[in-house]
Design an enzyme around this catalytic site. Sequence first.
Site, PDB file in Angstrom:
ATOM      1  N   HIS A  20       5.808   1.485 -12.643  1.00 43.95           N
ATOM      2  CA  HIS A  20       6.435   1.393 -11.322  1.00 43.95           C
ATOM      3  C   HIS A  20       5.447   1.693 -10.199  1.00 43.95           C
ATOM      4  O   HIS A  20       5.717   2.486  -9.305  1.00 43.95           O
ATOM      5  CB  HIS A  20       7.662   2.303 -11.221  1.00 43.95           C
ATOM      6  N   CYS A  52      11.877   7.420 -10.561  1.00 43.57           N
ATOM      7  CA  CYS A  52      10.826   6.713 -11.301  1.00 43.57           C
ATOM      8  C   CYS A  52       9.484   6.692 -10.584  1.00 43.57           C
ATOM      9  O   CYS A  52       8.499   7.251 -11.072  1.00 43.57           O
ATOM     10  CB  CYS A  52      11.283   5.289 -11.617  1.00 43.57           C
TER      11      CYS A  52
END
Length: 510
Positions: A103, A53
């Site tokens: 993120h 991610c």
Amino acid sequence: MSAQPNILIIMVDQLNGTLFPDGPAEFLHAPHLKTLAARSARFANNYTASPLCAPGRAAFMSGQLASRTRVYDNAAEFGSSIPTFAHHLRAAGYHTCLSGKMHFVGPDQLHGFEERLTTDIYPADFGWTPDYRKPGERIDWWYHNLGSVKGAGVAEISNQMEYDDEVAFLANQKLYQLSRESQDEGRRPWCLNVSFTHPHDPFVARRKYWDLYDGCDRLEPEVGFIPHDQQDPHSQRLYHASDYPSFDITPEDVRRSRQAYFANISYLDDKVGELVDTLTRTRMLDDTLILFCSDHGEMLGERGLWFKMCFYEGSARVPLMIAGEGVPAGRIDQPVSNLDILPTLADLAGIDMSAIMPWTDGQTLVPLIQGGKRTEPVLMEYAAEGSIAPMVAIRDGRFKFVHCEIDPPQLFDLESDPAERVNLATDPAHADRVAEFMAMVRTRWDMTRFDAEVRESQARRWVVYPALRNGAYYPWDFQPLQKASERYMRNHMDLNVLEDRQRFPRGEQA
């Protein structure tokens, strides 16, 4: 379309690109994505820059490889001085806005976005830092395990559904606000990034989507479970990283996980439909580029592997579609990368590309969209959980080459062997090709330095994180704020003016 089109980026999480061979696979119940695909440039061989991610998303934002951003893993800080497409577009006059996940790790939770509508679903601190000094260590409280597979099934609400429902609601609300402003003189073009966390595990889905895949003939992996001793060394490490020995994964667990995953693609499809419908009804569709992408893929039990963290196609290949005026629809087979999204957006927005190229490892896809050719190979890196030394990969034409200093090389012919069953690296007939790829690796990477920089980054964070958690703790997580006194009706507002300005279209009668 104007010289500066509006831009809607729809980003999803962990969507396997092999399910988008030319738009969504036929078996997927995804009518809105199929409609979008029909008018899109569809990149059938697009790759993440790093199959995890945070590093994958930092690369998407910056157009730079992880070795350049130093976002090696899910707890590595994304430096504020690294230019992103949001910075480039904002400097060119765009209003930039994010709804959903990106993120970002560190105190900067905007990275060029002027506005952010939600908090992130993942933590922004250093708590998820792996440690190369302890090779093979499992950090149980945050490492992926196979509980998601074992617990696959139906749920009407989950942590992830709550998040994505909010992301979609606020994004649609923002589109309505942008439509009101679209009638103002001097309006700014906008870039809205709507970033969902599905179909990322856990593998649970709402009943109405789950039922769409009852009896689906794609619930079995194409390449079944491979025993530990027959796996390549990195896949063996991933078995340990996902704690395989602690779970008795049955064929039914695999089928249920895949059914939930497909169901969540249909869940996302409805979200995409809502966004496009809002654009259509507010008359902004014709002036808006739509880009659909994912940060990385999902192995979905192929080879016995789950999640991502490797360079096999299920993990590394991701969808990419671009639709809008001036973008011819059609399938493009040449390998490309999420690194190319930043220069492509800048090019489509009419930004001077000579000012962009020093800040990206990617290339604009506009020439490919217009029928041209690409000459540079696609590069990937991985240096996070499940690895104990940095890994790199090169997709060049029909071949993919994987290198790690501690592992034997891998070479796959993706035309004749799309499931990557046969490693050609030990085949004498391919010795020259392996040598050519190794020369490319040595030209592009200093693997010893790469390894040292990852270890230094991890070591620093293992000092900083425990210190910051000792005593008073100030979180870096983004805190969305609303000015309630400026919303709806308040006594410092002229309500006649307010009602007119908050309506779209203004002054029209049925």
